[in-house]
Design a protein around this motif. Sequence first.
Motif, mmCIF file in Angstrom:
data_model
loop_
_atom_site.group_PDB
_atom_site.id
_atom_site.type_symbol
_atom_site.label_atom_id
_atom_site.label_comp_id
_atom_site.label_asym_id
_atom_site.label_seq_id
_atom_site.Cartn_x
_atom_site.Cartn_y
_atom_site.Cartn_z
ATOM 1 N N ALA A 135 8.741 2.724 3.824
ATOM 2 C CA ALA A 135 9.582 1.782 4.559
ATOM 3 C C ALA A 135 10.392 0.883 3.627
ATOM 4 O O ALA A 135 11.344 0.227 4.068
ATOM 5 C CB ALA A 135 8.717 0.925 5.488
ATOM 6 N N HIS A 136 10.029 0.846 2.349
ATOM 7 C CA HIS A 136 10.724 -0.007 1.376
ATOM 8 C C HIS A 136 11.754 0.769 0.559
ATOM 9 O O HIS A 136 12.421 0.194 -0.302
ATOM 10 C CB HIS A 136 9.703 -0.663 0.448
ATOM 11 N N ILE A 137 11.888 2.061 0.807
ATOM 12 C CA ILE A 137 12.817 2.909 0.060
ATOM 13 C C ILE A 137 14.112 3.075 0.844
ATOM 14 O O ILE A 137 14.096 3.481 2.011
ATOM 15 C CB ILE A 137 12.187 4.284 -0.231
ATOM 16 N N ALA A 138 15.243 2.756 0.205
ATOM 17 C CA ALA A 138 16.550 2.954 0.834
ATOM 18 C C ALA A 138 16.953 4.419 0.800
ATOM 19 O O ALA A 138 17.547 4.934 1.757
ATOM 20 C CB ALA A 138 17.608 2.104 0.135
ATOM 21 N N GLY A 139 16.670 5.088 -0.305
ATOM 22 C CA GLY A 139 17.064 6.479 -0.438
ATOM 23 C C GLY A 139 16.905 6.958 -1.861
ATOM 24 O O GLY A 139 16.242 6.316 -2.688
ATOM 25 N N TYR A 140 17.568 8.083 -2.144
ATOM 26 C CA TYR A 140 17.372 8.791 -3.407
ATOM 27 C C TYR A 140 18.718 9.201 -3.979
ATOM 28 O O TYR A 140 19.689 9.444 -3.255
ATOM 29 C CB TYR A 140 16.506 10.032 -3.176
ATOM 30 N N THR A 141 18.749 9.328 -5.303
ATOM 31 C CA THR A 141 19.964 9.762 -5.978
ATOM 32 C C THR A 141 19.580 10.504 -7.259
ATOM 33 O O THR A 141 18.408 10.747 -7.525
ATOM 34 C CB THR A 141 20.904 8.559 -6.229
ATOM 35 N N VAL A 142 20.599 10.882 -8.049
ATOM 36 C CA VAL A 142 20.417 11.720 -9.233
ATOM 37 C C VAL A 142 20.752 10.904 -10.481
ATOM 38 O O VAL A 142 21.700 10.113 -10.476
ATOM 39 C CB VAL A 142 21.337 12.961 -9.174
ATOM 40 N N HIS A 185 2.507 -3.677 -7.360
ATOM 41 C CA HIS A 185 1.316 -4.466 -7.682
ATOM 42 C C HIS A 185 1.412 -5.124 -9.062
ATOM 43 O O HIS A 185 0.504 -5.856 -9.469
ATOM 44 C CB HIS A 185 0.059 -3.590 -7.598
ATOM 45 N N ILE A 186 2.519 -4.842 -9.760
ATOM 46 C CA ILE A 186 2.787 -5.471 -11.057
ATOM 47 C C ILE A 186 3.893 -6.511 -10.932
ATOM 48 O O ILE A 186 3.790 -7.629 -11.438
ATOM 49 C CB ILE A 186 3.196 -4.405 -12.098
ATOM 50 N N VAL A 187 4.969 -6.136 -10.227
ATOM 51 C CA VAL A 187 6.145 -6.998 -10.101
ATOM 52 C C VAL A 187 6.811 -6.711 -8.765
ATOM 53 O O VAL A 187 6.727 -5.587 -8.245
ATOM 54 C CB VAL A 187 7.127 -6.739 -11.269
ATOM 55 N N SER A 188 7.452 -7.716 -8.196
ATOM 56 C CA SER A 188 8.190 -7.507 -6.958
ATOM 57 C C SER A 188 9.353 -6.549 -7.186
ATOM 58 O O SER A 188 10.083 -6.674 -8.178
ATOM 59 C CB SER A 188 8.740 -8.836 -6.432
ATOM 60 N N LEU A 229 4.462 5.511 -6.636
ATOM 61 C CA LEU A 229 5.140 4.716 -7.664
ATOM 62 C C LEU A 229 5.541 3.347 -7.133
ATOM 63 O O LEU A 229 5.357 2.331 -7.806
ATOM 64 C CB LEU A 229 6.370 5.462 -8.180
ATOM 65 N N VAL A 230 6.115 3.322 -5.923
ATOM 66 C CA VAL A 230 6.494 2.038 -5.334
ATOM 67 C C VAL A 230 5.266 1.151 -5.187
ATOM 68 O O VAL A 230 5.286 -0.039 -5.530
ATOM 69 C CB VAL A 230 7.190 2.246 -3.977
ATOM 70 N N PRO A 246 0.838 -1.203 0.000
ATOM 71 C CA PRO A 246 0.000 0.000 0.000
ATOM 72 C C PRO A 246 0.875 1.256 0.000
ATOM 73 O O PRO A 246 1.975 1.260 0.570
ATOM 74 C CB PRO A 246 -0.797 -0.108 1.306
ATOM 75 N N ALA A 247 0.392 2.319 -0.610
ATOM 76 C CA ALA A 247 1.166 3.561 -0.670
ATOM 77 C C ALA A 247 1.525 4.066 0.718
ATOM 78 O O ALA A 247 2.601 4.631 0.927
ATOM 79 C CB ALA A 247 0.389 4.612 -1.453
#
Length: 273
Positions: A143-150, A222-225, A216-217, A137-138
Motif C-alpha cells: 500500500a506504500h508503493i506508488a509503482g515500479y520503473t527501470v 524499520h530503519i528510516v522513514s 525491502l520496504v 509490516p511486510a
Amino acid sequence: MRLATIRTGDSTVAVRVDNPDTATTIDGYRDLSSLLTNHDWATIAADADGASVELSSADYAPVLPRPGKIICVGLNYRSHIAEMGRDLPAFPTLFAKFPEALTGPYDDVVVPEYAASQLDWEAELAVVIGHRAYQVPAAHAAAHIAGYTVINDYTMRDYQYRTTQWDQGKTFEKTSGFGPHLVTDYQLGTAIEARLDGELMQSAKTDDLVFPPDQLVSYISHIVSLAPGDVIITGTTGGVGHARTPPRYISDGQTVEVSIDGIGAVKNTTRVK
C-alpha cells in the motif's frame, strides 16, 4: 497507469502516458517528484486533462528527478550472488546512490576518463514510494508503493572496490539511466535484461529476488522513514561484466540497454571525456 517526467525547454512537466504515442500533462506538477508529495496523486494523475504531448519527439527526464533518498540493495538476485561466489544473505545489503547520479532514460552517460577503466552495467528494478512508510509490516507494504520503473545501476568497479564500502563506485554524476515510466500496476515475474550494443548480457525474471519489494520496504522502514518519491533499487541479476572470465567492461561509444517487460527500457550511450 503509466506516468513520466518530460523535459519542456528549460523546465519539465509530469505526464500521464495514455498510449504509446501520446501523453497528457498533469497541470500544476513539474515532475513526478512533486506529484507524489500530494496524498491524492493517483486520483490527480488519473483525472488529468491537460495538454496532449506527442511521445515520438518527447525528451524524457529521469522519471523522478528529485528523490529524497535512493536506497540500493546489493546481492539480491540468486544468480548474481552465485556468480560473485557468495552465500545467500540473511538480511538485505544496503547502500546509497545520490540524486545527482540520475540521468534521463535515453541520455548519453558522460564518464570522466579517470573513472572509465572498469565500467559495468547492472539491470535493476526500482521501487518508488507513494505514501510515507515507517515501521511497516511486510503484509502492508504494498500500500506504500506508488509503482515500479527501470534503472541501470551503472558502476565504476575500480572505484567500488577501493574500499569495503561501495557507494563511491555507484554514484558518479549523471550515469544512471532512470525511467522511462513509472508503472503503478506492474507485477513481478517478467523478464529483466541488459544488452551491450545489442548483445544480451543479463537475463532473468524479476521474481528471482531474495528480498522482494514488500520485504525491502518493511525492512528499510524499520530503519528510516520512507517518504513519497523515495526510491529503492532492488539489485541486479547475474551476468555483470566484472564477474566474467575475462571481465567485460563498457567502452567509449558503447550503448547499454536495460529493459523490464511490462515497464520499458533505458538506453544510454557512454561518452568518455
